[in-house]
Design an enzyme around this catalytic site. Structure first.
Site, short mmCIF file in Angstrom:
data_model
loop_
_atom_site.label_atom_id
_atom_site.label_comp_id
_atom_site.label_asym_id
_atom_site.label_seq_id
_atom_site.Cartn_x
_atom_site.Cartn_y
_atom_site.Cartn_z
N PHE A 289 0.81 -1.22 0.00
CA PHE A 289 0.00 0.00 0.00
C PHE A 289 0.85 1.27 0.00
CE2 PHE A 289 -2.25 -3.25 2.65
CZ PHE A 289 -3.06 -3.71 1.64
N PRO B 217 -12.00 -7.13 -15.66
CA PRO B 217 -12.99 -6.43 -14.83
C PRO B 217 -13.16 -7.06 -13.45
CG PRO B 217 -14.04 -7.60 -16.65
CD PRO B 217 -12.57 -7.62 -16.93
N ILE C 70 2.47 -7.48 -6.23
CA ILE C 70 2.19 -6.86 -4.94
C ILE C 70 0.79 -7.15 -4.45
CG2 ILE C 70 3.87 -5.02 -5.32
CD1 ILE C 70 1.52 -3.20 -6.10
N GLU D 9 -4.89 2.97 -7.38
CA GLU D 9 -5.05 4.02 -6.36
C GLU D 9 -6.31 4.85 -6.53
OE1 GLU D 9 -0.76 5.54 -5.25
OE2 GLU D 9 -0.82 5.03 -7.37
N THR E 22 -10.71 -8.36 -11.39
CA THR E 22 -9.70 -7.81 -10.48
C THR E 22 -9.77 -6.29 -10.43
OG1 THR E 22 -8.09 -7.95 -12.29
CG2 THR E 22 -8.13 -9.76 -10.72
#
Length: 761
Positions: free
Chosen positions: A251, A657, A477, A728, A659
């Site tokens: 993050f 779509p 990640i 993000e 994920t």
């Protein structure tokens, strides 16, 4: 494309489950601290524990070690007296270096912040190391320390003086536009300290083989770890291998070279065995980065029709004493809406704390909270629907540079989100909607994120058995890039997804850059497209060469599909035959992708382990969204609930779509936490709640119904594949939408996050 921006044919654009998902949910996935060496056999590993400072500033006078030295199974205790001078300092990644902090915790007797590493204790077991570390006593000479804004000793500097490339913005005369406007809002908005708290801690495992060092560490930039460690330890980068396989979340943390890695590497060298460090959750609050507190003074004015006449955004953010890193974001707020007069000024306040760093949507989360709250306030002042006010100030061109936006679907997001959310039922006056004992409020806010892209290299192998392999030093990640790469290769090579293997997270693989800034997909998928085209073209050129089955044909007319190299008339070769014309086993290519508008040394920057994200070009390339929140506030207790969140997002071409929606929903949940829960509390210059018992994050009981709507956004200019990245985007604007809904429900304007029950009573 359908209404969700999803392709109707092929593999890309259709939902696909994560190909590494089963390993993660069954426990088969290996993380850095699970590693036991190549082939499973090596000398027994030792285990390290940290001792961290209890003062925020001063000097270490000495250590009392006799009691700790008697601890069973202790191997060694290392302090600055052991490592001082052996670890060279390297600059911060954002300052042309490699590190998340240039401070060396075992470099001298100086203490720069509370929680700084002052000793590394190594034992035969994790328990032995932890027991001995708890017995280490440190004698200090403390000095006065500044913790945050307005503290004695805090140093305020203009960001333009701290960061070489920062420029404050001036467009028109913001003072005249302010004085002459009939509608004005002037307010201060603040956001707190927040910590990333990924489930996987900031672990490190170091092992030497002769003069070569292998490091297993969760990182989102192993290139920087490799080159930074080499510089710190006086090695050639080829002597350092960094492996970062599955990563249990970051993050924004796990950022470049961490300062605990070199001491662990030196301990392993001294002891002649691998050393593994798994720090505690509390220590992770100070040995890594965090989102710093911010405060924003906003002045925004409009004429009677609601068109902005002046915008002033003055911001202050916390920075450390020793690094030039400070989060900047007024360039985004200045460019979001049409306005003829704009002024920004950003300042850093340097205090005695560890260096902050990026946290998911680093500047947009706090900066957009301030602007989107102020826009909502102005809408109420003007008696306009908040969406209508934004519509009247929508713009196809950046008001600062005059450049066009490559696409501008902001209002399309508001329209799609309003329809899905049911915005039409919103009452025009605050405090008038009720459900039993609960006051009900509806709020909205914009979500915007500049598109980032970087150079990348990627190896593609196509085998005669009808399988393919992708190799790249980038990282999985948790964003699903492994699945996207497999999907992309399968579609372009004409293979089933199951026949594509993906290798990531190892410096032995071709270099790739930072996993951050929502740039992973934009960079790697374009590199993959280049690699697939190179393989197709090579096979086609061989097939049309003299003496080959299609001699004399145009190689451009061939494509890979259904396990064949097919000509335009349908004739073709099996993949096995096409490959074997070149090699009995495989065809291999190395793609070097350089984005348009990149500097000429982009590949050299990448291979040297430096950061190389770019947003350049003749147009502003942004992803857009609109956030909607329904808030319930109990009329007697002040309890705040968020039963519904709806977000509508336009992020270029959507590759998967399934994920994509998961990413967006996860971001929206984190945005809820940003609005109502997350705050690291200071106790002097130390963190008071560095654990998951008192640092609050959303749980299942806090989260209601969440919907992420995908809005079509065909953008042919953003990059060759039209991808914008959305990792993000989902978090941005949620905090403002909730704060605006709180005002609609209770008539109370809360400008300081997080919003708590106390604010409602």
């Amino acid at each position: 494309m359908d209404q969700a921006g999803v392709a109707k044919d092929g593999i890309i654009g259709h939902p696909h489950v994560r190909i590494e998902g089963r390993a993660k949910v069954t426990g088969a996935a290996l993380y850095a601290s699970d590693r036991r060496g190549e082939g499973g056999s090596e000398p027994d590993a030792a285990h390290a524990a940290l001792v961290t400072s209890t003062i925020a500033r001063g000097r270490i006078l000495g250590f009392d070690l006799p009691t700790a030295a008697q601890a069973p199974d202790l191997l060694a205790i290392f302090t600055h007296r052991d490592f001082g001078g052996e670890i060279a300092s390297v600059p911060h990644l954002m300052a042309g270096g490699y590190a998340n902090s240039s401070h060396l915790p075992l470099g001298s007797d100086r203490v720069a912040y509370a929680g700084q590493i002052v000793a590394l204790v190594v034992g035969r077991t994790p328990e032995a190391a932890a027991q001995a570390a708890a017995l280490v006593r440190v004698r200090y000479a403390p000095e006065p320390a500044a913790a945050s804004f307005d503290d004695p000793g805090a140093e305020t500097v203009r960001l333009a003086d701290l960061k070489a490339h920062h420029e404050d913005i001036t467009v028109g005369d913001a003072e005249i536009g302010w004085r002459e406007a009939p509608a004005r809002i002037e307010a201060r908005y603040t956001t707190p300290i927040q910590h990333h708290n990924p489930i996987e801690l900031f672990t490190t495992r170091c092992a030497w083989d002769g003069g070569c060092l292998t490091v297993h560490e969760p990182s989102r930039y192993i290139g920087a770890v490799r080159h930074g460690l080499a510089a710190q330890l006086g090695l050639d980068p080829t002597q350092v291998r960094v492996v970062s396989g599955m990563i249990g979340g970051h993050f924004g943390s796990k950022f470049a070279l961490s300062q605990h890695t070199a001491p662990v590497a030196l301990a392993a060298k001294r002891l002649g065995c691998p050393v593994s460090l798994v720090p505690t959750r509390r220590q992770c609050f100070t040995i890594a980065n965090y989102r710093p507190e911010t405060r924003h003074d906003i002045r925004i004015a409009a004429d009677r029709d609601g068109r902005f006449t002046s915008l002033v955004h003055e911001a202050e953010v916390i920075a450390s004493r020793f690094d030039p890193f400070a989060m900047e974001g007024a360039d985004v707020t200045a460019s979001l809406y049409a306005c003829p007069a704009i002024r920004t000024e950003e300042r850093a306040v340097r205090v005695d704390r560890n260096t902050p760093g990026p946290m998911r949507a680093p500047p947009e989360v706090p900066y957009l909270f301030a602007l989107e709250s102020a826009v909502d306030e102005l809408a109420w002042r003007l008696g306009l629907d908040p969406i209508e006010l934004r519509r009247r100030n929508d713009t196809a061109r950046d008001p600062v540079s005059g450049k066009p936006f490559s696409s501008r679907p902001l209002m399309a997001c508001f329209d799609a989100g309003a329809a899905a959310f049911g915005w039409e039922r919103r009452a025009p006056q605050p405090g008038t909607m009720r459900e039993g004992a609960w006051r009900v409020g509806l709020g909205c806010a914009a979500s915007v994120r500049p598109v980032k892209i970087a150079a990348a290299t990627l190896r593609l192998r196509l085998f005669a058995d009808g399988s393919a392999e992708i190799g790249c030093a980038h990282h999985e990640i948790g964003n699903g890039i492994t699945t996207l790469l497999a999907m992309g290769a399968a579609e372009r090579l004409g293979l089933p997804v199951e026949r594509v293997r993906v290798q990531l997270g190892d410096t032995d693989l071709p270099a790739a850059g930072l996993s951050g800034g929502s740039s992973t997909t934009t960079s790697l998928m374009n590199a993959l497209a280049l690699a697939c085209e190179q393989v197709r073209a090579r096979l086609a050129r061989t097939a049309v060469a003299p003496g080959r089955p299609f001699a004399g044909r145009d190689p451009a007319g061939f494509r890979l599909a259904d396990g064949r190299l097919a000509a335009s008339d349908g004739r073709g070769l099996s993949l096995a035959d096409a490959v074997r014309f070149i090699d009995p086993i495989r065809v291999e290519t190395l793609a070097e992708f350089v984005p348009p508008d990149s500097p000429p040394d982009a590949l050299e920057t990448l291979r040297a382990g430096h950061i190389g994200l770019t947003t350049g070009g003749d147009a502003l390339k942004w992803a857009f969204g609109a956030q909607f929140a329904e808030v319930h506030i109990h009329a007697e207790t002040g309890e705040i609930r968020v039963p519904r969140l709806t977000g509508a997002f336009a992020a270029g071409r959507i590759l998967n779509p399934l994920t994509a929606r998961s990413q967006l929903v996860g971001g929206m949940i984190w945005g809820l936490g940003s609005a109502l829960l997350e705050e690291t509390v200071l106790d002097g210059p130390a963190y008071r709640n560095p654990d998951l018992a008192e640092y609050l994050v959303p749980t299942a009981m806090d989260v209601g119904a969440i919907e992420a709507v995908l809005v079509p956004d065909p953008d042919e200019t953003v990059n060759p594949l039209g991808i914008k990245g959305l990792g993000e985007l989902g978090i941005i604007g949620v905090n403002a939408a909730i704060a605006n809904a709180v005002y609609h429900a209770a008539g109370r304007r809360i400008r300081e996050l997080p919003i708590r029950i106390d604010d409602m009573i």
